[in-house]
Design an enzyme around this catalytic site. Structure first.
Site, mmCIF file in Angstrom:
data_model
loop_
_atom_site.group_PDB
_atom_site.id
_atom_site.type_symbol
_atom_site.label_atom_id
_atom_site.label_comp_id
_atom_site.label_asym_id
_atom_site.label_seq_id
_atom_site.Cartn_x
_atom_site.Cartn_y
_atom_site.Cartn_z
ATOM 1 N N GLU A 245 0.832 -1.211 0.000
ATOM 2 C CA GLU A 245 0.000 0.000 0.000
ATOM 3 C C GLU A 245 0.864 1.258 0.000
ATOM 4 O O GLU A 245 0.342 2.363 -0.109
ATOM 5 C CB GLU A 245 -0.910 0.036 1.229
ATOM 6 C CG GLU A 245 -1.827 -1.162 1.368
ATOM 7 C CD GLU A 245 -1.158 -2.334 2.064
ATOM 8 O OE1 GLU A 245 0.060 -2.271 2.336
ATOM 9 O OE2 GLU A 245 -1.861 -3.336 2.323
ATOM 10 N N ASP A 246 2.155 1.075 0.154
ATOM 11 C CA ASP A 246 3.057 2.214 0.335
ATOM 12 C C ASP A 246 3.091 3.128 -0.893
ATOM 13 O O ASP A 246 3.344 2.682 -2.012
ATOM 14 C CB ASP A 246 4.457 1.660 0.603
ATOM 15 C CG ASP A 246 5.438 2.726 0.988
ATOM 16 O OD1 ASP A 246 5.811 2.778 2.157
ATOM 17 O OD2 ASP A 246 5.826 3.527 0.116
ATOM 18 N N LEU A 247 2.851 4.415 -0.658
ATOM 19 C CA LEU A 247 2.847 5.391 -1.745
ATOM 20 C C LEU A 247 4.183 5.430 -2.475
ATOM 21 O O LEU A 247 4.237 5.422 -3.703
ATOM 22 C CB LEU A 247 2.554 6.788 -1.182
ATOM 23 C CG LEU A 247 1.131 7.091 -0.757
ATOM 24 C CD1 LEU A 247 1.064 8.458 -0.094
ATOM 25 C CD2 LEU A 247 0.213 7.041 -1.961
ATOM 26 N N GLY A 248 5.257 5.480 -1.716
ATOM 27 C CA GLY A 248 6.586 5.593 -2.306
ATOM 28 C C GLY A 248 6.964 4.352 -3.107
ATOM 29 O O GLY A 248 7.529 4.443 -4.194
#
Length: 307
Positions: A245-248
């Site tokens: 789920e991490d944006l980066g």
DNA sequence: TACCAGGTAAAAA
DNA sequence: TTTTTACATGGT
């Protein structure tokens, strides 16, 4: 400026495989902001005993690290250095996998010896992950600095991150005063109480297989799937775990392995990283660091910039 | 000024 | 069951 005793009482730290401490420190500070130190400074509690360590790299190949500590080279001090540096991790098998790939190959060549450094305790890792939910890592770092100065105490003037016992009795308002949201303050208090009482046994957690550890972690209030996988890969050396789920990570994986744009659907992240199993999480970390290496001075000395 | 930054739980639909 | 919302604050 260092106390003389700190440089006099030291010991060599053995490392398996490639290691570039300076690069690893620059990469870490790129996320949290600030200037990268030339040495790794560890202030931690080992049992009840606080220790200070300064680790520097004496030689690149084969890597030779030297730890200076006023506490000397007791077994516990050595083990904390080994833990933070993850010295038992040999990057070579990962590089073997990565170099076969035309996209990741150039990345690992530029970041040769980069290794994720971890906080001195799993408790600190967990609280760190909570603070980093949603907001920028720079802001989270400011919050942790406040937590440390308010609840953590100091060793020879060096601030130490608070342990569960110190945080469990922190009032809601005092945590909010450190910049945490009310929600995060509840999480921190809850986790501190659980760890402190033994309800959440972090040492036992280290011995569990990935999936079981994930299940235990996500059972804790405030720990969702992102946080659990983040703790697993960054704090527990489970290098195949990916906080999808991490944006980066979505951005970096999309840029290097996808269509060039951020991967919007978390479900698409793991398939794109599949060639790098069982090091998918480590691969994601390399992509993240490489994407931001423009702000990591000296990191892009080999190879060309990606278009 | 407004929006974003390495999410989560709880409320609302 | 799925979607929406509140939340903290430093940087841009």
């Amino acid at each position: 400026m260092r106390p003389r005793s700190a440089s006099e009482r030291g010991f060599a730290v053995g490392v398996s495989g490639p290691f570039d401490l300076s690069l690893s420190l620059r990469a870490a500070s790129r996320f949290t902001g600030g200037v990268a130190p030339d040495k790794l400074r560890i202030v931690a509690r080992v049992g009840v005993r606080p220790v200070i360590l300064e680790v520097s790299q004496k030689r690149k190949d084969p890597p030779l690290l030297w730890a200076a500590s006023p506490s000397g080279a007791g077994r516990e001090v050595r083990s904390i250095a080994a833990y933070v540096l993850q010295t038992d991790l040999d990057l070579s098998p990962f590089y073997e996998v990565a170099l076969r790939d035309r996209r990741l190959g150039p990345v690992v060549r530029e970041l040769w010896g980069l290794r994720p450094l971890r906080p001195a305790s799993l408790f600190e890792m967990l609280i760190t992950a909570i603070t980093e939910q949603q907001i920028s890592m720079r802001v989270a770092e400011v919050m942790r600095h406040r937590l440390t100065s308010r609840f953590g105490g100091a060793v020879d003037g060096a601030p130490v991150f608070p342990d569960a016992g110190s945080l469990k009795d922190a009032t809601q308002d005092s945590l909010v005063g450190c910049g945490l949201s009310r929600r995060k303050a509840e999480y921190v208090r809850g986790i501190s109480k659980m760890v402190s009482s033994g309800e959440l046994d972090l040492e036992a957690l280290k011995r569990l297989p990935d999936d079981e550890a994930f299940r235990v972690l996500t059972g804790v209030r405030g720990v969702g799937p992102w946080t659990a996988d983040y703790v697993l890969v960054r704090g527990m050396g489970r290098l195949d775990r990916v906080p999808v789920e991490d944006l980066g990570i979505g951005r970096a994986v999309g840029k290097y392995l996808g269509e060039g744009l951020r991967v919007e659907d978390p479900g698409e992240v793991l398939p794109l990283l599949r060639p790098f199993a069982p090091y998918r999480g480590l691969a994601a970390y390399y992509l993240l660091v490489h994407e931001r290496r423009g702000a990591v001075p000296g990191a892009a000395t080999r190879g060309r910039r990606q278009p």
